[in-house]
Design a protein around this motif. Structure first.
Motif, PDB file in Angstrom:
ATOM      1  N   ASP A   1       0.859  -1.180   0.000  1.00 51.13           N
ATOM      2  CA  ASP A   1       0.000   0.000   0.000  1.00 51.13           C
ATOM      3  C   ASP A   1       0.897   1.232   0.000  1.00 51.13           C
ATOM      4  O   ASP A   1       1.729   1.393   0.886  1.00 51.13           O
ATOM      5  CB  ASP A   1      -0.910  -0.007   1.224  1.00 51.13           C
ATOM      6  CG  ASP A   1      -1.887   1.156   1.235  1.00 51.13           C
ATOM      7  OD1 ASP A   1      -1.775   2.014   0.339  1.00 51.13           O
ATOM      8  OD2 ASP A   1      -2.743   1.195   2.129  1.00 51.13           O
ATOM      9  N   ALA A   2       0.723   2.095  -1.001  1.00 53.73           N
ATOM     10  CA  ALA A   2       1.619   3.245  -1.135  1.00 53.73           C
ATOM     11  C   ALA A   2       1.156   4.461  -0.350  1.00 53.73           C
ATOM     12  O   ALA A   2       1.834   5.487  -0.342  1.00 53.73           O
ATOM     13  CB  ALA A   2       1.737   3.610  -2.622  1.00 53.73           C
ATOM     14  N   THR A   3       0.012   4.375   0.326  1.00 53.49           N
ATOM     15  CA  THR A   3      -0.580   5.549   0.973  1.00 53.49           C
ATOM     16  C   THR A   3       0.378   6.243   1.927  1.00 53.49           C
ATOM     17  O   THR A   3       0.457   7.469   1.958  1.00 53.49           O
ATOM     18  CB  THR A   3      -1.843   5.139   1.765  1.00 53.49           C
ATOM     19  OG1 THR A   3      -2.731   4.432   0.889  1.00 53.49           O
ATOM     20  CG2 THR A   3      -2.549   6.358   2.303  1.00 53.49           C
ATOM     21  N   HIS A   4       1.126   5.479   2.716  1.00 53.69           N
ATOM     22  CA  HIS A   4       1.884   6.066   3.822  1.00 53.69           C
ATOM     23  C   HIS A   4       3.199   6.715   3.417  1.00 53.69           C
ATOM     24  O   HIS A   4       3.804   7.427   4.214  1.00 53.69           O
ATOM     25  CB  HIS A   4       2.153   5.009   4.897  1.00 53.69           C
ATOM     26  CG  HIS A   4       3.068   3.918   4.443  1.00 53.69           C
ATOM     27  ND1 HIS A   4       2.682   2.942   3.557  1.00 53.69           N
ATOM     28  CD2 HIS A   4       4.373   3.662   4.758  1.00 53.69           C
ATOM     29  CE1 HIS A   4       3.700   2.118   3.357  1.00 53.69           C
ATOM     30  NE2 HIS A   4       4.727   2.531   4.061  1.00 53.69           N
ATOM     31  N   TRP A   5       3.685   6.511   2.178  1.00 52.86           N
ATOM     32  CA  TRP A   5       4.970   7.117   1.861  1.00 52.86           C
ATOM     33  C   TRP A   5       5.026   7.840   0.518  1.00 52.86           C
ATOM     34  O   TRP A   5       5.923   8.663   0.311  1.00 52.86           O
ATOM     35  CB  TRP A   5       6.094   6.088   1.946  1.00 52.86           C
ATOM     36  CG  TRP A   5       6.101   5.022   0.891  1.00 52.86           C
ATOM     37  CD1 TRP A   5       5.357   3.893   0.857  1.00 52.86           C
ATOM     38  CD2 TRP A   5       6.926   4.979  -0.293  1.00 52.86           C
ATOM     39  NE1 TRP A   5       5.641   3.150  -0.252  1.00 52.86           N
ATOM     40  CE2 TRP A   5       6.613   3.788  -0.979  1.00 52.86           C
ATOM     41  CE3 TRP A   5       7.897   5.827  -0.822  1.00 52.86           C
ATOM     42  CZ2 TRP A   5       7.222   3.430  -2.182  1.00 52.86           C
ATOM     43  CZ3 TRP A   5       8.517   5.468  -2.019  1.00 52.86           C
ATOM     44  CH2 TRP A   5       8.183   4.277  -2.686  1.00 52.86           C
ATOM     45  N   LEU A   6       4.092   7.626  -0.390  1.00 54.93           N
ATOM     46  CA  LEU A   6       4.108   8.359  -1.656  1.00 54.93           C
ATOM     47  C   LEU A   6       3.427   9.709  -1.466  1.00 54.93           C
ATOM     48  O   LEU A   6       2.244   9.876  -1.747  1.00 54.93           O
ATOM     49  CB  LEU A   6       3.417   7.551  -2.765  1.00 54.93           C
ATOM     50  CG  LEU A   6       4.182   6.340  -3.287  1.00 54.93           C
ATOM     51  CD1 LEU A   6       3.424   5.675  -4.411  1.00 54.93           C
ATOM     52  CD2 LEU A   6       5.589   6.727  -3.755  1.00 54.93           C
ATOM     53  N   GLN A   7       4.195  10.660  -0.966  1.00 59.36           N
ATOM     54  CA  GLN A   7       3.685  11.997  -0.680  1.00 59.36           C
ATOM     55  C   GLN A   7       4.592  13.033  -1.349  1.00 59.36           C
ATOM     56  O   GLN A   7       5.799  12.824  -1.485  1.00 59.36           O
ATOM     57  CB  GLN A   7       3.652  12.250   0.832  1.00 59.36           C
ATOM     58  CG  GLN A   7       2.886  11.210   1.635  1.00 59.36           C
ATOM     59  CD  GLN A   7       1.388  11.240   1.383  1.00 59.36           C
ATOM     60  OE1 GLN A   7       0.837  12.271   0.996  1.00 59.36           O
ATOM     61  NE2 GLN A   7       0.721  10.109   1.594  1.00 59.36           N
ATOM     62  N   GLY A   8       4.007  14.164  -1.739  1.00 60.64           N
ATOM     63  CA  GLY A   8       4.792  15.224  -2.356  1.00 60.64           C
ATOM     64  C   GLY A   8       5.203  14.878  -3.780  1.00 60.64           C
ATOM     65  O   GLY A   8       4.535  14.121  -4.475  1.00 60.64           O
ATOM     66  N   GLU A   9       6.322  15.434  -4.219  1.00 64.96           N
ATOM     67  CA  GLU A   9       6.823  15.206  -5.578  1.00 64.96           C
ATOM     68  C   GLU A   9       7.913  14.138  -5.621  1.00 64.96           C
ATOM     69  O   GLU A   9       8.089  13.465  -6.621  1.00 64.96           O
ATOM     70  CB  GLU A   9       7.368  16.518  -6.174  1.00 64.96           C
ATOM     71  CG  GLU A   9       6.331  17.607  -6.345  1.00 64.96           C
ATOM     72  CD  GLU A   9       5.221  17.201  -7.293  1.00 64.96           C
ATOM     73  OE1 GLU A   9       5.521  16.663  -8.359  1.00 64.96           O
ATOM     74  OE2 GLU A   9       4.047  17.423  -6.950  1.00 64.96           O
ATOM     75  N   VAL A  10       8.658  14.006  -4.532  1.00 69.77           N
ATOM     76  CA  VAL A  10       9.713  12.988  -4.434  1.00 69.77           C
ATOM     77  C   VAL A  10       9.546  12.285  -3.088  1.00 69.77           C
ATOM     78  O   VAL A  10       9.385  12.944  -2.060  1.00 69.77           O
ATOM     79  CB  VAL A  10      11.122  13.600  -4.525  1.00 69.77           C
ATOM     80  CG1 VAL A  10      12.183  12.506  -4.436  1.00 69.77           C
ATOM     81  CG2 VAL A  10      11.288  14.390  -5.808  1.00 69.77           C
ATOM     82  N   ALA A  11       9.560  10.961  -3.102  1.00 70.14           N
ATOM     83  CA  ALA A  11       9.392  10.196  -1.872  1.00 70.14           C
ATOM     84  C   ALA A  11      10.382   9.042  -1.858  1.00 70.14           C
ATOM     85  O   ALA A  11      10.883   8.624  -2.896  1.00 70.14           O
ATOM     86  CB  ALA A  11       7.956   9.669  -1.766  1.00 70.14           C
ATOM     87  N   SER A  12      10.671   8.523  -0.664  1.00 67.75           N
ATOM     88  CA  SER A  12      11.582   7.386  -0.578  1.00 67.75           C
ATOM     89  C   SER A  12      11.138   6.457   0.537  1.00 67.75           C
ATOM     90  O   SER A  12      10.461   6.864   1.486  1.00 67.75           O
ATOM     91  CB  SER A  12      13.022   7.855  -0.334  1.00 67.75           C
ATOM     92  OG  SER A  12      13.144   8.459   0.939  1.00 67.75           O
TER      93      SER A  12
END
Length: 292
Positions: free
Chosen positions: A172-183
């Motif tokens: 599930d990408a909800t918790h870390w795919l935030q903003g324009e760049v995420a890791s």
């Protein structure tokens, strides 16, 4: 590349084509090449010969209904990327729901207003192109591709992206795919880096994942490659818009030049970067142009 070669193709499927004469004229005036099909079977035959950039589809036709035609289009991998916009007199909620369930991306109730159709069409053609270019980039430089819906759920992932997400334990990408760049950290100490590159559809976002080893060992490699290519300021501008999913025609309008001039700039960009495709240049730019 001639202006004619840059025209997007729209397949209009309707059993009463005479009623759409004004709309088709507006589409042509806007720069689209319009193909007509009087029914679902004819539309499928047209698709065997040409891949349009979008389909405007009536729902109620003799023989195959528009809903069944759309399902058949979406069932074929080579056609599934083409956005289908239903344009029909059926206005009940259940009909609209059927259209989306069949795979349509939009639903316009007749009588259709040309300006509205053109606006919706331009958006869906642009979004579909961005998705297609990103999926093509899967094979360029070992990138992974994700399409994430408005609620943070992964709607589509490339095989490479799936492998990296499993490594990260992040279905599930909800918790870390935030903003324009995420890791996201991996168990071995590396980090999985994702960059948001644009819209992929209604409420969907497109992300590119770069190889974890590259992200950890040489985060500035793409920027260094672009810097060493000695692109001119104009070439950088053209490349940045291409990386955002813009067509040559779009870039020409934004920068105030002809599509032919845009194409010539891209030829120089490809040569300097050592790439052969638009997708490869866009993928490289999405990771490195900001650092130049």
């Amino acid at each position: 590349m001639s202006p004619q070669a840059l025209r997007e193709i729209v397949l209009v499927v309707d059993d009463a084509p005479q009623s759409l004469g004004a709309l088709c004229a507006e589409l042509e005036a806007e720069g689209y090449t319009v193909l007509m099909a009087p029914d679902g079977e004819s539309a499928l035959q047209r698709l065997e010969l040409v891949s349009p950039d979008a389909i405007l589809l009536d729902a109620l036709m003799p023989g195959l209904t528009g809903f069944e035609t759309c399902r058949r289009v979406k069932a074929r991998p080579e056609w599934a990327h083409v956005p289908v916009i239903f344009m029909t007199g059926l206005a009940e909620t259940e009909d609209i729901v059927r259209g989306f369930e069949a795979g349509g991306v939009d639903y316009v109730v007749k009588p259709a207003r040309a300006a509205e159709v053109l606006a919706r069409l331009a958006t869906h053609v642009r979004n579909a192109r961005a998705v297609r270019q990103a999926r093509e980039a899967v094979d360029v430089g070992g990138l992974g591709v994700l399409v994430v819906d408005a609620r943070g759920r992964i709607a589509w992932r490339s095989p490479q992206a799936q492998r990296w997400l499993q490594e990260a334990g992040s279905a599930d990408a909800t918790h870390w795919l935030q903003g324009e760049v995420a890791s996201q950290p991996l168990p071995d100490g590396r980090r999985l880096v994702a960059r948001r590159v644009g819209e992929a559809g209604l409420g969907e976002a497109l992300w590119l994942l770069q190889p974890p080893a590259t992200a950890a060992a040489s985060p500035d490699a793409p920027a260094s490659r672009i810097a060493s290519a000695a692109l001119t300021p104009r070439e950088k501008e053209v490349l940045s818009w291409v990386a955002k999913g813009k067509t040559n025609r779009d870039v020409a309008e934004i920068l105030g030049m002809s599509p032919r001039t845009v194409n010539k700039h891209l030829e120089h960009v490809f040569e300097k970067l050592g790439v052969e495709t638009r997708a490869a240049a866009a993928a490289l730019a999405s990771r490195g142009l900001a650092g130049v």
